[in-house]
Motif scaffolding. Structure first.
Motif, PDB file in Angstrom:
ATOM      1  N   THR A  32      44.376-134.687 -72.567  1.00  0.00           N
ATOM      2  CA  THR A  32      44.017-135.524 -73.713  1.00  0.00           C
ATOM      3  C   THR A  32      44.832-135.119 -74.918  1.00  0.00           C
ATOM      4  O   THR A  32      45.214-133.959 -75.049  1.00  0.00           O
ATOM      5  CB  THR A  32      42.516-135.380 -74.046  1.00  0.00           C
ATOM      6  OG1 THR A  32      42.207-136.216 -75.158  1.00  0.00           O
ATOM      7  CG2 THR A  32      42.146-133.964 -74.402  1.00  0.00           C
ATOM      8  N   LYS A  33      45.131-136.096 -75.753  1.00  0.00           N
ATOM      9  CA  LYS A  33      45.856-135.776 -76.974  1.00  0.00           C
ATOM     10  C   LYS A  33      44.872-135.870 -78.123  1.00  0.00           C
ATOM     11  O   LYS A  33      44.277-136.914 -78.354  1.00  0.00           O
ATOM     12  CB  LYS A  33      47.027-136.739 -77.171  1.00  0.00           C
ATOM     13  CG  LYS A  33      48.099-136.551 -76.114  1.00  0.00           C
ATOM     14  CD  LYS A  33      49.412-137.146 -76.561  1.00  0.00           C
ATOM     15  CE  LYS A  33      50.506-136.784 -75.569  1.00  0.00           C
ATOM     16  NZ  LYS A  33      51.825-137.229 -75.995  1.00  0.00           N
ATOM     17  N   ILE A  34      44.704-134.773 -78.825  1.00  0.00           N
ATOM     18  CA  ILE A  34      43.724-134.730 -79.903  1.00  0.00           C
ATOM     19  C   ILE A  34      44.383-134.232 -81.177  1.00  0.00           C
ATOM     20  O   ILE A  34      45.410-133.551 -81.151  1.00  0.00           O
ATOM     21  CB  ILE A  34      42.550-133.800 -79.534  1.00  0.00           C
ATOM     22  CG1 ILE A  34      43.076-132.414 -79.171  1.00  0.00           C
ATOM     23  CG2 ILE A  34      41.725-134.368 -78.404  1.00  0.00           C
ATOM     24  CD1 ILE A  34      42.005-131.385 -78.984  1.00  0.00           C
ATOM     25  N   ARG A  35      43.738-134.580 -82.263  1.00  0.00           N
ATOM     26  CA  ARG A  35      44.204-134.095 -83.554  1.00  0.00           C
ATOM     27  C   ARG A  35      43.288-132.962 -83.984  1.00  0.00           C
ATOM     28  O   ARG A  35      42.065-133.092 -83.942  1.00  0.00           O
ATOM     29  CB  ARG A  35      44.160-135.233 -84.575  1.00  0.00           C
ATOM     30  CG  ARG A  35      44.602-134.793 -85.959  1.00  0.00           C
ATOM     31  CD  ARG A  35      44.476-135.928 -86.950  1.00  0.00           C
ATOM     32  NE  ARG A  35      44.583-135.444 -88.304  1.00  0.00           N
ATOM     33  CZ  ARG A  35      44.232-136.135 -89.381  1.00  0.00           C
ATOM     34  NH1 ARG A  35      43.718-137.338 -89.225  1.00  0.00           N
ATOM     35  NH2 ARG A  35      44.358-135.631 -90.577  1.00  0.00           N
ATOM     36  N   VAL A  36      43.874-131.828 -84.378  1.00  0.00           N
ATOM     37  CA  VAL A  36      43.094-130.662 -84.788  1.00  0.00           C
ATOM     38  C   VAL A  36      43.245-130.464 -86.291  1.00  0.00           C
ATOM     39  O   VAL A  36      44.361-130.324 -86.807  1.00  0.00           O
ATOM     40  CB  VAL A  36      43.560-129.388 -84.048  1.00  0.00           C
ATOM     41  CG1 VAL A  36      42.758-128.179 -84.532  1.00  0.00           C
ATOM     42  CG2 VAL A  36      43.414-129.559 -82.545  1.00  0.00           C
ATOM     43  N   ILE A  57      39.178-133.237 -83.873  1.00  0.00           N
ATOM     44  CA  ILE A  57      38.301-132.071 -83.982  1.00  0.00           C
ATOM     45  C   ILE A  57      38.624-131.315 -85.265  1.00  0.00           C
ATOM     46  O   ILE A  57      39.790-131.122 -85.611  1.00  0.00           O
ATOM     47  CB  ILE A  57      38.448-131.145 -82.746  1.00  0.00           C
ATOM     48  CG1 ILE A  57      37.447-129.996 -82.818  1.00  0.00           C
ATOM     49  CG2 ILE A  57      39.859-130.608 -82.605  1.00  0.00           C
ATOM     50  CD1 ILE A  57      37.386-129.169 -81.541  1.00  0.00           C
ATOM     51  N   THR A  58      37.571-130.958 -85.994  1.00  0.00           N
ATOM     52  CA  THR A  58      37.722-130.166 -87.216  1.00  0.00           C
ATOM     53  C   THR A  58      37.044-128.824 -86.986  1.00  0.00           C
ATOM     54  O   THR A  58      35.856-128.771 -86.646  1.00  0.00           O
ATOM     55  CB  THR A  58      37.085-130.886 -88.423  1.00  0.00           C
ATOM     56  OG1 THR A  58      37.755-132.132 -88.626  1.00  0.00           O
ATOM     57  CG2 THR A  58      37.210-130.037 -89.683  1.00  0.00           C
ATOM     58  N   THR A  59      37.790-127.755 -87.149  1.00  0.00           N
ATOM     59  CA  THR A  59      37.251-126.416 -86.862  1.00  0.00           C
ATOM     60  C   THR A  59      37.106-125.614 -88.155  1.00  0.00           C
ATOM     61  O   THR A  59      38.093-125.294 -88.813  1.00  0.00           O
ATOM     62  CB  THR A  59      38.166-125.661 -85.892  1.00  0.00           C
ATOM     63  OG1 THR A  59      39.513-125.684 -86.396  1.00  0.00           O
ATOM     64  CG2 THR A  59      38.139-126.291 -84.521  1.00  0.00           C
ATOM     65  N   ILE A  60      35.852-125.334 -88.504  1.00  0.00           N
ATOM     66  CA  ILE A  60      35.566-124.430 -89.632  1.00  0.00           C
ATOM     67  C   ILE A  60      35.309-123.031 -89.070  1.00  0.00           C
ATOM     68  O   ILE A  60      35.831-122.045 -89.563  1.00  0.00           O
ATOM     69  CB  ILE A  60      34.350-124.929 -90.436  1.00  0.00           C
ATOM     70  CG1 ILE A  60      34.636-126.335 -91.003  1.00  0.00           C
ATOM     71  CG2 ILE A  60      34.016-123.951 -91.561  1.00  0.00           C
ATOM     72  CD1 ILE A  60      33.438-126.986 -91.665  1.00  0.00           C
TER      73      ILE A  60
END
Length: 763
Positions: free
Chosen positions: A557-561, A641-644
């Motif tokens: 899958t191609k995702i934006r991080v 996906i946003t990673t805090i």
């Protein structure tokens, strides 16, 4: 190229491989090849080819004949210590009245110091001979001359625009006289002076020359190559009591000494003296004739070296934590400052930050009064660190260095501005952090062609080092027979490769979070490496040390991080559009009031709906383990996906308790009763000198395995003869898994982190 190889192969009677390796090093005729492979005394240049050698010899001889007091003024690193020992022993052999002075890194700083010159002259010094320093001492030399004291400078560092008016300046790159080997180390220059004074090549000093030359990372070509090759032979036969004891403490067989022994064992130990205390004892260690004193000094070196390692580890982790908190992703250069950071190890820490982050790094220690900072910088090949800082000297109190390294001091209030201008300079230099320096691969070799004879042939090119690196090969015609993870932390990787007939192990150290992926996909790995040997129970086996590898795993899958791991946790971060996820309900309750009323929030893996689909998955807190992180990524279908990954109770800095700490707490617990944990926990932590959070964890583990009993807040030890493995305790296992998660998810660079997410999704 091939024609040159065949011609050299025929002329020299050597293999095609060796001929190829020589030609790639621009050695294409038999005369040059003979000099390279079999250096002799002819490779040692006439010392009088160095600028001012005649003046230096005449002035020193005059001092010896007139019994003038001579002080050898050295430096506190391995090159400086060996340079001082070479000059000191030579002058003693000539019957001179001689002593030596090693500047204190923390009091005198590097190089000439006018206050020290004043003290030396007041104490009766009539001639100063500098080794591995001096060309920057214009004012110091002028002061000495005004007092009737001459200075003979022997140095190899960058020449300033204005040279001191010394009695002699012996320097291999002096503009007035070109020397055949311009890259002599400080110890190399001192050795040339010794050769001129003794009218011979003093072979008994070559062991010191090898140590200083390799330690100072000088190119191992020409005369340097000959000096180091002869010096390694001298080291294998050294009679220096200090070196023999040092090698014994390091568990190194004298017969096995190589350039790697110097670089990884002797040089760091000698450098630890000047980094942690004062280097004077280093010269004494190298020159003492007293067995007991040699043992005493070598043991002290071992102690300081262990302390150096501990300091480097601690400060590196603290620096990484600070960088994580200060959002380094917006900076191209790491600039980090801390209180109570030991100045002597900041250069090593900066090197570690470069390795861990891939960025040029400055590490600074805040002064006791909080007004200034002082430290060191290390760079990468593609960034001219010296040039970047040099144009902003107005921000600095002091500064010096070269392309890859520097030392500097400035007011603390100007650190932010320094960070800003360095980021600008990085953009001006078009610094690309994702672009690696390519490895030079010599050729592709079949596994069945590898043998100990093949390895011995390559060793003819040794000593390896700067300008003469170990050959790196790629390999073909093999199958992966077995692949495993090794080491206590399972962070080393080994494959057994099988050709048609032969088998060989290939090993990669410190592979971090890539381990299981490598094991699972060993057949797909492309790699290059160096050849080495492993001796086990008297048997010598050839092995491959992997220097770089590539593993392409198809992305499903191609995702934006959106990587916000290092951003400060503010209310605005919690108002982003998306589906918020918390692993820990405690963290959610702490932050609940900051969310908008209509915010979409899920707390806990068990609350995830089946086949959940979201546009933007926002992971707020750090997971308790990597398995939970993987479960989340694979249970939710998302486009972004946003990673805090907010670490509510981070343990990266404290880590796991040591055996010594666990033993200390256990002994205290079983020897005391009714310890009031509610009221006296802080006192107990202070008494045991263990951080409170770590102490609470250890007591929890002890409670779980029955080592302590806790009733109504009162604790009492419970001694037991049963053999219990603390690692089986639930709290211990949970902390280990959390530490692994924080290491993988919080310290990786953004590019690496994106790969980690892709790998978890494809599990």
């Amino acid at each position: 190229m091939e024609e040159k190889e065949l011609k050299l192969q025929k002329q020299m009677g050597i293999s095609k491989l060796l001929a190829r390796l020589l030609v790639k090093r621009n050695i294409s005729n038999s005369d040059a090849a003979n000099k390279f492979l079999n250096p002799s005394e002819d490779n040692i240049c006439d010392p009088y080819l160095l600028h001012d050698m005649d003046k230096a010899v005449e002035r020193i001889q005059n001092a010896v004949m007139n019994n003038q007091m001579i002080t050898v003024y050295g430096d506190y690193d391995a090159d400086g210590l060996t340079s001082t020992a070479v000059m000191y022993e030579t002058l003693e052999q000539l019957g001179a009245s001689v002593n030596y002075y090693i500047p204190d890194r923390f009091v005198d700083g590097y190089g000439p110091n006018i206050d020290v010159y004043k003290k030396l002259i007041s104490a009766g010094t009539e001639l100063i001979i500098t080794v591995d320093n001096g060309v920057s001492g214009y004012e110091e030399v002028a002061y000495a001359q005004s007092k009737g004291v001459d200075v003979v400078i022997t140095d190899h560092h960058e020449l300033p625009d204005k040279l001191p008016e010394a009695a002699a300046i012996v320097h291999p790159r002096h503009p007035n006289k070109k020397y055949p080997c311009p890259d002599l180390a400080g110890v190399g220059v001192a050795f040339k002076v010794a050769s001129a004074l003794l009218e011979d090549i003093p072979q008994e000093l070559l062991d010191l020359v090898a140590i200083g030359t390799v330690a100072d990372l000088m190119p191992l070509l020409g005369e340097n190559r000959a000096l180091v090759k002869f010096g390694i032979i001298a080291l294998r036969n050294t009679q220096r009591l200090g070196l023999l004891t040092l090698l014994d403490n390091a568990k190194i067989n004298v017969a096995d000494i190589s350039e790697e022994t110097i670089g990884f064992a002797l040089a760091p130990r000698l450098n630890s003296l000047g980094r942690i205390q004062n280097g004077n004892t280093g010269v004494e260690l190298l020159t003492t004739l007293d067995d007991d004193r040699a043992k005493q000094l070598a043991d002290k070196v071992e102690e300081l070296n262990a302390k150096r390692k501990e300091l480097v580890t601690t400060i590196t982790e603290q620096a990484l934590q600070k960088l994580a908190e200060e959002n380094p992703n917006k900076h191209l250069i790491n600039v980090v400052a801390g209180e109570n950071w030991h100045e002597g190890v900041l250069g090593i820490v900066a090197s570690h930050l470069v390795e861990r982050t891939g960025k040029p790094s400055l590490v600074l220690s805040v002064s006791e009064d909080g007004e200034t900072v002082k430290g060191s910088g290390r760079s990468i090949e593609s960034f001219q660190l010296f040039d970047a800082i040099n144009v902003h000297r107005d921000l600095l109190i002091s500064f010096g260095g070269h392309h890859m390294a520097c030392g500097l001091a400035l007011e603390k209030s100007k650190v932010v501005e320094l960070q800003r201008v360095l980021d600008v300079e990085a953009k001006n230099q078009q610094l690309d952090l994702d672009k690696k320096t390519p490895l030079e691969v010599e050729q592709t070799i079949e596994i069945d062609d590898l043998s100990l004879d093949f390895f011995e042939e390559i060793k003819q090119l040794a000593p390896f080092g700067v300008a003469n690196p170990k050959p790196i090969f790629s390999f073909s015609n093999y199958k992966v027979q077995k692949s495993i993870l090794m080491g206590q932390d399972k962070n080393h990787f080994k494959m057994t490769l099988k050709g048609r007939q032969e088998a060989i192990d290939a090993i990669a150290f410190s592979i971090g979070e890539n381990g299981q992926q490598l094991v699972n996909n060993a057949d797909e790995i492309e790699f290059v490496g160096e050849l080495s040997t492993n001796v086990w129970r008297g048997q010598t086996k050839l092995q491959i040390m992997i220097k770089d590898f590539c593993l392409d795993i198809a992305e499903t899958t191609k995702i934006r991080v959106n990587d916000l791991r290092h951003s400060k946790l503010t209310p605005n971060l919690l108002r982003t559009d998306g589906e918020f996820f918390f692993f820990d309900a405690t963290v959610y309750r702490k932050l609940a009031n900051y969310f908008k009323r209509d915010a979409r929030i899920i707390v806990g893996l068990d609350k995830l709906p089946e086949q959940a689909k979201v546009n933007n998955l926002i992971i707020v807190d750090c997971p308790p383990n990597l398995e939970s992180f993987s479960t989340l990524l694979n249970k939710v279908e998302f486009e972004e996906i946003t990673t805090i990954l907010y670490p509510y109770k981070p343990i990266l800095l404290t880590g796991m308790p040591t055996k010594e700490e666990l033993g200390k707490v256990y002994r205290f617990a079983v020897s005391h009763k009714n310890i009031d944990l509610k009221n006296d926990l802080n006192k107990l932590a202070d008494y045991l000198k263990i951080k409170k959070d770590l102490l609470i964890f250890m007591l929890q583990v002890f409670f779980e395995v029955g080592f302590v009993k806790i009733d109504n807040g009162l604790m009492a030890g419970s001694s037991s003869s049963r053999r219990i493995n603390l690692k089986d305790a639930p709290s211990y296992r949970a902390r280990q898994r959390l530490l692994e998660a924080e290491n993988v998810l919080l310290t990786s660079k953004t590019v690496e982190f994106e790969k980690i997410i892709s790998q978890f999704i494809t599990v």
